[in-house]
Scaffold this motif. Structure first.
Motif, PDB file in Angstrom:
ATOM      1  N   GLN A   7       0.979  -1.180  -0.035  1.00 29.13           N
ATOM      2  CA  GLN A   7      -0.017   0.015   0.077  1.00 29.13           C
ATOM      3  C   GLN A   7       0.927   1.426   0.002  1.00 29.13           C
ATOM      4  OE1 GLN A   7      -3.245  -0.139   2.574  1.00 29.13           O
ATOM      5  NE2 GLN A   7      -3.895   1.989   2.511  1.00 29.13           N
ATOM      6  N   PRO A   8       0.721   2.114  -0.933  1.00 32.79           N
ATOM      7  CA  PRO A   8       1.332   3.411  -0.833  1.00 32.79           C
ATOM      8  C   PRO A   8       1.325   4.109   0.338  1.00 32.79           C
ATOM      9  CG  PRO A   8      -0.177   3.419  -2.965  1.00 32.79           C
ATOM     10  CD  PRO A   8      -0.459   2.029  -2.012  1.00 32.79           C
ATOM     11  N   ALA A   9       2.784   4.435   0.620  1.00 31.58           N
ATOM     12  CA  ALA A   9       2.672   5.050   2.071  1.00 31.58           C
ATOM     13  C   ALA A   9       2.398   6.653   1.935  1.00 31.58           C
ATOM     14  CB  ALA A   9       4.396   5.269   2.504  1.00 31.58           C
ATOM     15  N   PRO A  10       1.448   7.339   3.055  1.00 29.87           N
ATOM     16  CA  PRO A  10       1.322   8.556   2.751  1.00 29.87           C
ATOM     17  C   PRO A  10       2.278   9.618   2.626  1.00 29.87           C
ATOM     18  CG  PRO A  10       0.034   7.441   4.588  1.00 29.87           C
ATOM     19  CD  PRO A  10       1.043   6.534   4.175  1.00 29.87           C
ATOM     20  N   SER A  11       2.016  10.558   1.876  1.00 34.42           N
ATOM     21  CA  SER A  11       3.119  11.693   1.601  1.00 34.42           C
ATOM     22  C   SER A  11       2.932  12.791   2.412  1.00 34.42           C
ATOM     23  CB  SER A  11       3.479  11.872   0.277  1.00 34.42           C
ATOM     24  OG  SER A  11       4.280  12.792  -0.156  1.00 34.42           O
ATOM     25  N   SER A  12       3.617  13.612   2.572  1.00 42.70           N
ATOM     26  CA  SER A  12       3.436  15.147   3.361  1.00 42.70           C
ATOM     27  C   SER A  12       3.662  15.987   2.215  1.00 42.70           C
ATOM     28  CB  SER A  12       4.512  15.428   4.448  1.00 42.70           C
ATOM     29  OG  SER A  12       5.812  15.404   3.780  1.00 42.70           O
ATOM     30  N   GLU A  13       3.965  15.786   1.020  1.00 38.94           N
ATOM     31  CA  GLU A  13       3.806  16.789   0.079  1.00 38.94           C
ATOM     32  C   GLU A  13       2.457  16.811  -0.525  1.00 38.94           C
ATOM     33  OE1 GLU A  13       6.542  18.186  -1.087  1.00 38.94           O
ATOM     34  OE2 GLU A  13       7.828  17.453   0.602  1.00 38.94           O
ATOM     35  N   PRO A  14       2.184  18.255  -0.838  1.00 35.11           N
ATOM     36  CA  PRO A  14       0.803  18.409  -1.494  1.00 35.11           C
ATOM     37  C   PRO A  14       0.500  17.726  -2.752  1.00 35.11           C
ATOM     38  CG  PRO A  14       1.713  20.492  -0.949  1.00 35.11           C
ATOM     39  CD  PRO A  14       2.984  19.513  -0.628  1.00 35.11           C
ATOM     40  N   GLN A  15      -0.314  17.001  -3.060  1.00 41.38           N
ATOM     41  CA  GLN A  15      -0.736  16.418  -4.193  1.00 41.38           C
ATOM     42  C   GLN A  15      -2.316  16.352  -4.551  1.00 41.38           C
ATOM     43  OE1 GLN A  15       0.243  11.845  -3.689  1.00 41.38           O
ATOM     44  NE2 GLN A  15       0.830  12.464  -1.528  1.00 41.38           N
ATOM     45  N   LYS A  16      -2.519  16.227  -5.907  1.00 35.37           N
ATOM     46  CA  LYS A  16      -3.791  16.320  -6.415  1.00 35.37           C
ATOM     47  C   LYS A  16      -4.204  14.943  -6.959  1.00 35.37           C
ATOM     48  CE  LYS A  16      -6.169  19.333  -9.770  1.00 35.37           C
ATOM     49  NZ  LYS A  16      -5.802  20.443 -10.823  1.00 35.37           N
ATOM     50  N   LEU A  17      -5.696  14.858  -6.967  1.00 37.28           N
ATOM     51  CA  LEU A  17      -6.294  13.669  -7.519  1.00 37.28           C
ATOM     52  C   LEU A  17      -7.453  14.064  -8.381  1.00 37.28           C
ATOM     53  CD1 LEU A  17      -6.675  10.531  -7.617  1.00 37.28           C
ATOM     54  CD2 LEU A  17      -7.839  10.596  -5.535  1.00 37.28           C
ATOM     55  N   VAL A  18      -7.553  13.962  -9.489  1.00 38.40           N
ATOM     56  CA  VAL A  18      -8.763  14.312 -10.532  1.00 38.40           C
ATOM     57  C   VAL A  18      -9.375  12.834 -10.722  1.00 38.40           C
ATOM     58  CG1 VAL A  18      -9.410  14.973 -12.809  1.00 38.40           C
ATOM     59  CG2 VAL A  18      -7.235  16.052 -11.361  1.00 38.40           C
ATOM     60  N   ILE A  19     -10.559  12.732 -10.257  1.00 40.98           N
ATOM     61  CA  ILE A  19     -11.501  11.704 -10.491  1.00 40.98           C
ATOM     62  C   ILE A  19     -12.497  11.759 -11.528  1.00 40.98           C
ATOM     63  CG2 ILE A  19     -13.044  10.108  -9.151  1.00 40.98           C
ATOM     64  CD1 ILE A  19     -11.375  10.836  -6.697  1.00 40.98           C
ATOM     65  N   TYR A  20     -12.979  11.120 -12.560  1.00 36.85           N
ATOM     66  CA  TYR A  20     -14.090  11.045 -13.383  1.00 36.85           C
ATOM     67  C   TYR A  20     -15.009  10.015 -12.578  1.00 36.85           C
ATOM     68  CZ  TYR A  20     -11.378  13.711 -17.053  1.00 36.85           C
ATOM     69  OH  TYR A  20     -10.808  14.658 -17.671  1.00 36.85           O
ATOM     70  N   THR A  21     -16.090  10.373 -12.229  1.00 42.80           N
ATOM     71  CA  THR A  21     -16.915   9.358 -11.621  1.00 42.80           C
ATOM     72  C   THR A  21     -18.428   9.363 -12.316  1.00 42.80           C
ATOM     73  OG1 THR A  21     -17.880   8.964  -9.469  1.00 42.80           O
ATOM     74  CG2 THR A  21     -17.487  11.254  -9.718  1.00 42.80           C
ATOM     75  N   GLY A  22     -18.774   8.081 -12.191  1.00 42.90           N
ATOM     76  CA  GLY A  22     -20.317   7.909 -12.614  1.00 42.90           C
ATOM     77  C   GLY A  22     -21.192   7.574 -11.412  1.00 42.90           C
ATOM     78  N   ARG A  23     -20.677   7.948 -10.245  1.00 41.91           N
ATOM     79  CA  ARG A  23     -21.397   7.485  -8.835  1.00 41.91           C
ATOM     80  C   ARG A  23     -22.275   8.516  -8.448  1.00 41.91           C
ATOM     81  NH1 ARG A  23     -19.356   3.455  -6.204  1.00 41.91           N
ATOM     82  NH2 ARG A  23     -21.542   3.217  -5.609  1.00 41.91           N
ATOM     83  N   ASP A  24     -23.034   8.239  -7.711  1.00 44.10           N
ATOM     84  CA  ASP A  24     -24.028   9.382  -7.209  1.00 44.10           C
ATOM     85  C   ASP A  24     -23.500  10.159  -5.928  1.00 44.10           C
ATOM     86  OD1 ASP A  24     -27.299   9.456  -6.979  1.00 44.10           O
ATOM     87  OD2 ASP A  24     -26.448   9.919  -5.196  1.00 44.10           O
ATOM     88  N   LYS A  25     -23.696  11.268  -6.003  1.00 43.21           N
ATOM     89  CA  LYS A  25     -23.118  12.207  -5.181  1.00 43.21           C
ATOM     90  C   LYS A  25     -23.420  11.725  -3.628  1.00 43.21           C
ATOM     91  CE  LYS A  25     -27.282  15.398  -4.669  1.00 43.21           C
ATOM     92  NZ  LYS A  25     -27.796  16.780  -5.010  1.00 43.21           N
ATOM     93  N   ASN A  26     -24.447  11.016  -3.462  1.00 42.18           N
ATOM     94  CA  ASN A  26     -24.476  10.406  -1.998  1.00 42.18           C
ATOM     95  C   ASN A  26     -23.455   9.599  -1.575  1.00 42.18           C
ATOM     96  OD1 ASN A  26     -27.387  11.388  -1.033  1.00 42.18           O
ATOM     97  ND2 ASN A  26     -27.795  10.900  -3.022  1.00 42.18           N
ATOM     98  N   ILE A  27     -22.970   9.039  -2.622  1.00 46.17           N
ATOM     99  CA  ILE A  27     -21.785   7.905  -2.461  1.00 46.17           C
ATOM    100  C   ILE A  27     -20.629   8.861  -2.114  1.00 46.17           C
ATOM    101  CG2 ILE A  27     -20.334   6.219  -3.203  1.00 46.17           C
ATOM    102  CD1 ILE A  27     -23.047   5.296  -2.820  1.00 46.17           C
ATOM    103  N   PHE A  28     -20.096   9.854  -3.084  1.00 46.02           N
ATOM    104  CA  PHE A  28     -18.604  10.615  -2.718  1.00 46.02           C
ATOM    105  C   PHE A  28     -18.861  11.522  -1.885  1.00 46.02           C
ATOM    106  CE2 PHE A  28     -20.330  12.412  -7.015  1.00 46.02           C
ATOM    107  CZ  PHE A  28     -20.239  13.781  -6.525  1.00 46.02           C
ATOM    108  N   GLU A  29     -19.902  11.908  -1.309  1.00 47.93           N
ATOM    109  CA  GLU A  29     -20.008  12.884  -0.270  1.00 47.93           C
ATOM    110  C   GLU A  29     -20.103  12.088   1.140  1.00 47.93           C
ATOM    111  OE1 GLU A  29     -23.902  14.848  -0.724  1.00 47.93           O
ATOM    112  OE2 GLU A  29     -23.000  16.120  -2.127  1.00 47.93           O
ATOM    113  N   LEU A  30     -19.942  10.776   0.936  1.00 44.49           N
ATOM    114  CA  LEU A  30     -19.843   9.870   2.234  1.00 44.49           C
ATOM    115  C   LEU A  30     -18.154   9.717   2.315  1.00 44.49           C
ATOM    116  CD1 LEU A  30     -20.576   8.293   4.659  1.00 44.49           C
ATOM    117  CD2 LEU A  30     -20.896   6.427   3.053  1.00 44.49           C
ATOM    118  N   VAL A  31     -17.880   9.313   0.922  1.00 38.93           N
ATOM    119  CA  VAL A  31     -16.361   8.718   0.842  1.00 38.93           C
ATOM    120  C   VAL A  31     -15.198   9.905   1.054  1.00 38.93           C
ATOM    121  CG1 VAL A  31     -14.688   7.476  -0.531  1.00 38.93           C
ATOM    122  CG2 VAL A  31     -17.154   6.773  -0.344  1.00 38.93           C
ATOM    123  N   LEU A  32     -15.380  10.879   0.436  1.00 37.43           N
ATOM    124  CA  LEU A  32     -14.523  11.834   0.105  1.00 37.43           C
ATOM    125  C   LEU A  32     -13.907  12.542   1.288  1.00 37.43           C
ATOM    126  CD1 LEU A  32     -15.095  13.148  -3.542  1.00 37.43           C
ATOM    127  CD2 LEU A  32     -13.473  11.452  -2.828  1.00 37.43           C
TER     128      LEU A  32
END
Length: 373
Positions: free
Chosen positions: A51-76
């Motif tokens: 499993q990738p180790a957490p990094s202290s450096e600022p990072q970005k993640l761009v997600i294309y999603t077909g999931r309902d907002k009720n899902i990613f509003e719980l996960v993110l």
């Protein structure tokens, strides 16, 4: 795009339901996706990656999603608690639209992670060299049926496709009990359907209806869909309009995925219930993948591991009625209804479905849609 930063959003929903379809700026299912398919290119590690180790450096993640907002509003928000240095941006669209966008951006990928796609769309993307091979730490917990053999995509959850109806307008025994009953003339102009082509869910249902009549002789399936078209009052632009039509009883029957029927009925107070077809249902695998050539691969790997953790899978099952693809989730980690509901699948060769879907759906759009009256 929506940006998710630590502290930007705090979930206050206490939900007992689940979802998995469309939502957001350009709604479409979740695709969503049940059978594993794999292509011929790409190499995966022989052992699961650490499993990738957490990094202290600022990072970005761009997600294309077909999931309902009720899902990613719980996960993110939970992901941001664990990885406060990762800024997450989401762009919401249907699974088919994600495929087309990732394909168009192949030379210069703009997304890092694909969250919510049918196995057909993900398999197509893998075969076109659009997805990164990555064998995660939980690889052996996903049955072979629900993942690409080269680990270019992984199944997150199972999505049974069912008959949906307005329970204020129909009693359960009055609704169609199986697919062929949808063709009964008594249901003429009582059926409303979400626009098929942009939706991974609807493309799968319609392709399954052709397949069950005989994949080698699609004319029989085309005739079946023509009869369904004759009973269909309208094809709505997106799920939001589908719900509006059903609520107003401008149509009282539709075809949709079980999780979204439950979340709309139990969380959002729509008058919806479902019939699990007697002959069985197409059960999609709704999957995830890392985009090949992604600019933020390590952040994408961290998100995959987080999303697929047993803790997150259990919470999504209990709070959003998600059927996890992981085989190691114990019954006590699942809501009671999941422990008793039999998911009877239609007998489908998903490789054939993936190969034929585009041809079949093009034929439906050009020769069947609106022509059954």
């Amino acid at each position: 795009m929506k940006k998710w930063m630590q502290g930007l959003f705090v979930s206050s929903l206490a939900l007992t339901v689940a979802a998995c379809s469309s939502g957001g700026q350009q709604p479409a299912p979740a695709d969503s996706n049940t059978g594993g398919q794999s292509g011929s290119s790409g190499q995966a590690a022989t052992q699961p990656a650490a499993q990738p180790a957490p990094s202290s450096e600022p990072q970005k993640l761009v997600i294309y999603t077909g999931r309902d907002k009720n899902i990613f509003e719980l996960v993110l928000p939970k992901f941001n608690e664990k990885y406060p240095n990762i800024e997450v941006e989401t762009l919401e669209m249907g699974a088919q639209q994600i495929l087309e966008r990732v394909r168009a951006e192949k030379a210069n990928p703009q997304a890092d992670f694909w969250w919510g796609g049918t196995q057909s769309a993900l398999s197509t993307a893998a075969n076109e060299g659009l997805l990164e091979a990555y064998k995660p730490t939980f690889a052996d917990k996903i049955p072979d049926l629900y993942k690409d053999k080269e680990y270019r995509w992984i199944g997150e959850m199972l999505l049974p496709e069912v008959i949906m109806y307005n329970k204020d307008a129909l009693k359960k025994e009055e609704a169609p009990q199986d697919w062929d009953e949808l063709l009964d003339p008594k249901y003429k102009d009582k059926i409303v359907i979400r626009n098929v082509l942009p939706s991974g869910t609807m493309r799968t249902i319609y392709s399954a209806m052709i397949y069950r009549q005989g994949a080698d002789t699609p004319e029989k399936g085309y005739d079946w869909l023509l009869k369904l078209d004759a009973n269909t009052k309208e094809y709505t632009q997106d799920p939001t309009n589908l719900y509006l039509k059903l609520d107003r009883q401008e149509g009282v029957i539709s075809l949709w995925n079980l999780q979204d029927v439950l979340i709309q009925g139990l969380k959002n107070n729509h008058p919806y219930d479902f019939i699990y077809p007697k002959s069985g249902a197409p059960i999609l695998v709704d999957g995830i993948a890392i985009v090949k050539g992604a600019k933020n691969t390590e952040a994408a790997k961290n998100f995959m591991e987080f999303l697929m953790s047993p803790e997150m899978a259990s919470e999504l099952a209990k709070e959003r009625f998600q059927f996890p693809a992981r085989s190691d989730i114990s019954k006590d980690q699942l809501p009671e209804f999941m422990q008793t509901l039999e998911l009877k699948p239609l007998d489908i060769d998903w490789d054939v479905m993936a190969e034929k879907e585009k041809e079949w759906m093009q034929h439906w759009d050009e020769n069947i849609k609106g022509k059954g009256k």
